[in-house]
Design a protein around this motif. Structure first.
Motif, short mmCIF file in Angstrom:
data_model
loop_
_atom_site.label_atom_id
_atom_site.label_comp_id
_atom_site.label_asym_id
_atom_site.label_seq_id
_atom_site.Cartn_x
_atom_site.Cartn_y
_atom_site.Cartn_z
N LEU A 24 43.33 34.82 37.83
CA LEU A 24 42.49 33.84 37.10
C LEU A 24 42.27 32.85 37.99
N PHE A 25 43.11 32.40 38.96
CA PHE A 25 42.95 31.42 39.93
C PHE A 25 41.84 32.02 40.92
N ASN A 26 42.10 33.08 41.38
CA ASN A 26 41.24 33.68 42.53
C ASN A 26 39.78 33.97 42.10
N VAL A 27 39.56 34.37 40.91
CA VAL A 27 38.15 34.75 40.59
C VAL A 27 37.38 33.13 40.19
N THR A 28 38.12 32.64 39.58
CA THR A 28 37.47 31.11 39.20
C THR A 28 37.22 30.45 40.55
N GLN A 29 37.97 30.23 41.62
CA GLN A 29 37.77 29.75 42.74
C GLN A 29 36.57 30.20 43.44
N ALA A 30 36.62 31.49 43.42
CA ALA A 30 35.72 32.36 44.07
C ALA A 30 34.11 32.01 43.56
N PHE A 31 33.93 32.09 42.27
CA PHE A 31 32.67 31.71 41.52
C PHE A 31 32.45 30.04 41.25
N THR B 278 33.39 39.37 46.88
CA THR B 278 32.46 39.83 45.66
C THR B 278 31.88 38.62 45.25
N ALA B 279 32.00 37.45 45.30
CA ALA B 279 31.44 36.44 44.77
C ALA B 279 30.07 36.29 45.38
N ALA B 280 30.20 36.42 46.89
CA ALA B 280 29.00 36.34 47.60
C ALA B 280 28.07 37.56 47.41
N ARG B 281 28.69 38.71 47.28
CA ARG B 281 27.70 39.88 46.96
C ARG B 281 27.10 39.98 45.65
N VAL B 282 27.69 39.19 44.64
CA VAL B 282 27.13 39.02 43.32
C VAL B 282 25.86 37.97 43.45
N ALA B 283 26.27 37.21 44.27
CA ALA B 283 25.23 35.91 44.39
C ALA B 283 23.95 36.44 45.06
#
Ligand SMILES: NC(=O)c1ccc[n+]([C@@H]2O[C@H](COP(=O)([O-])OP(=O)(O)OC[C@H]3O[C@@H](n4cnc5c(N)ncnc54)[C@H](O)[C@@H]3O)[C@@H](O)[C@H]2O)c1
Length: 256
Positions: free
Chosen positions: A122-129, A74-79
């Motif tokens: 919290l960990f997963n999302v922060t690491q992804a972005f 999702t972080a890649a798609r958002v970018a």
């Protein structure tokens, strides 16, 4: 007049409801482009549509913060679809109100589910972005609670209190580590905010709500909009020298 968050891209988890939805709408009013993330894609889509009909910029994405791979994808798609994220709001959270002394299987399930969303998420999302946040001297805002500091004995699970204590630890640790990159990491500690998260307890236990509010100097429950100002402050340059802080928005509950 340009908004306080002009040229920013903000990813907000749990934007389908309550506090996350209010923060997303508020950030969009200040000029940020919003990536509206929620496990319930339909509600995230509604928030994004409401932002666009008010003249703002928003895309929605279905995201379960417990799913580390999905967070990365999702972080890649958002970018590529919205832009590089400079503001992250870790808002998605759940609560269940079972005592530790209750049915052991239910208590274990509460523990696992609450930790999976409130802490692993919290960990997963922060690491992804993390990469765009570091590159852009970004801002991370985590949703803590009064229960980051105490256990409020309206019916509440020890897992929720433990998870919210953990949010404060994570906030301080990341503030210390990412300060050299210019990334600021802060948390907001809401008091009782009227959202679907606590709808049942408010309906079923009016006496407990009264005890809670009797301890609140401002004498009322909060609304999701009460969290928006603190969030804009922490996301914007207004708080340029603020990091590792927990901004309480609790009607004064914690200080008396
Ligand atoms: N409401 C309060 O009184 C209060 C007080 C202190 C802290 N908080 C915190 O504020 C945050 C938001 O709470 P709220 O009251 O707006 O709750 P809410 O239930 O109204 O909204 C939570 C949102 O998170 C989403 N969500 C749940 N699990 C998810 C997952 N695994 N992945 C992605 N999205 C998920 C839900 O679909 C929902 O849209 C939470 O972290 C909560 O702990 C709330």
């Amino acid at each position: 007049m340009p908004g306080l968050l002009q040229n920013h891209v903000a990813a907000v988890t749990g934007t389908g409801s309550g506090i996350g939805r209010a923060i997303a709408l508020g950030f969009a009013r200040e000029g940020a482009a919003i990536a509206a993330l929620d496990i319930d894609g339909a509600t995230a889509a509604k928030t994004a549509a409401d932002i666009r009909s008010a003249g703002g910029k928003a895309h929605h994405f279905t995201l379960d913060v417990r799913d580390r791979v999905s967070c990365r994808d999702t972080a890649a798609r958002v970018a590529s679809e919205v832009g590089r994220v400079s503001i992250l709001v870790n808002n998605a959270g759940i609560n269940r109100r079972n005592a530790f002394t209750g049915d052991p299987d239910a208590v274990l399930k509460d523990w696992q589910d609450i930790m999976a969303t409130n802490l692993n998420g919290l960990f997963n999302v922060t690491q992804a972005f993390l990469a765009p946040l570091r590159a852009l001297k970004g801002r991370i805002i985590n949703l803590a609670s009064i229960q980051s500091f105490m256990h409020v004995r309206t019916p509440n699970s020890p897992a929720y209190t433990t998870s919210k204590h953990g949010v404060v630890g994570f906030t301080r640790a990341l503030a210390a580590e990412l300060g050299k990159d210019g990334v600021r990491v802060n948390a907001i500690g809401p008091g009782l905010i009227e959202t679907p998260l606590n709808e049942q307890v408010r309906k079923n236990n009016p006496d407990l709500v009264k005890i809670f509010l009797d301890h609140t100097p401002l004498g009322r429950a909060g609304q999701p909009e009460d969290i928006v100002g603190p969030a804009i402050f922490l996301a914007s340059d207004l708080s340029a020298y603020v990091t590792g802080a927990i901004v309480m928005a609790d009607g004064g509950y914690r200080v008396i």
